[in-house]
Write an enzyme that holds these catalytic residues in place. Structure first.
Site, PDB file in Angstrom:
ATOM      1  N   HIS A  16       0.830  -1.210   0.000  1.00 42.86           N
ATOM      2  CA  HIS A  16       0.000   0.000   0.000  1.00 42.86           C
ATOM      3  C   HIS A  16       0.860   1.252   0.000  1.00 42.86           C
ATOM      4  CE1 HIS A  16       0.503  -0.803   4.414  1.00 42.86           C
ATOM      5  NE2 HIS A  16       0.665   0.510   4.477  1.00 42.86           N
ATOM      6  N   HIS A  65       4.006   7.156   3.794  1.00 45.42           N
ATOM      7  CA  HIS A  65       4.937   6.034   3.638  1.00 45.42           C
ATOM      8  C   HIS A  65       4.441   5.096   2.541  1.00 45.42           C
ATOM      9  CE1 HIS A  65       2.085   4.244   6.674  1.00 45.42           C
ATOM     10  NE2 HIS A  65       2.290   3.139   5.973  1.00 45.42           N
ATOM     11  N   GLU A 110       7.674   1.000   5.034  1.00 49.30           N
ATOM     12  CA  GLU A 110       7.126  -0.019   5.920  1.00 49.30           C
ATOM     13  C   GLU A 110       7.338  -1.374   5.262  1.00 49.30           C
ATOM     14  OE1 GLU A 110       2.858   0.285   6.372  1.00 49.30           O
ATOM     15  OE2 GLU A 110       2.831  -0.998   8.140  1.00 49.30           O
TER      16      GLU A 110
HETATM   17 CO    CO Z   1       1.176   1.360   6.283  1.00 50.31          CO
END
Ligand code: CO
Length: 134
Positions: A7, A79, A130
């Site tokens: 994502h 992020h 991440e």
């Molecule tokens: Co995230």
């Protein structure tokens, strides 16, 4: 080491307005809000055919998103999340290469119920990364 893009996360000052933007203006499917106290965010997921967008709103006084929004009051990309097969193996290899892991270096359970870690943006082209074990 890294696999699919899981994502892209966008910080927003107003989750309802962000949801309306993606659902009504852009015509995407948006989930119900989910409060993640451990991460200091309330999140919704925008489901796209090939990936997801997460909209993040600050939750609580110490939210990392609140600080981000101070510098980006209209919101912004916060992020990106890449999938890995083994998060501890990925962490150890990156540490050996000199990369910094945020927090105490131990995976936390993320918004999808899977272990996640964050990597220092200064080590990754100015991008907060991440890693999520899938
Ligand atoms: Co995230």
């Amino acid at each position: 080491m890294i696999g699919r893009l899981n994502h892209v996360a966008i910080a927003v000052p107003d989750l309802e307005a962000g949801t309306a933007l993606y659902r009504d203006t852009l015509g995407a499917t948006v989930s119900a809000p989910q409060a993640l106290a451990e991460h200091g965010v309330t999140v919704v997921f925008v489901e796209l055919p090939n990936t997801k967008i997460e909209l993040l709103e600050p939750l609580g006084k110490d939210s990392p998103i609140a600080k981000f929004l101070t510098g980006n009051p209209a919101g912004g990309i916060h992020h990106i999340c890449y999938e890995v097969d083994d998060i501890l193996d990925a962490r150890d290899r990156l540490k050996e290469l000199g990369a910094r892991i945020l927090g105490d270096g131990e995976p936390k359970i993320g918004a999808h119920g899977k272990p996640v870690l964050f990597l220092h943006p200064k080590d990754f082209a100015g991008t907060l990364v991440e890693l999520e074990q899938v």
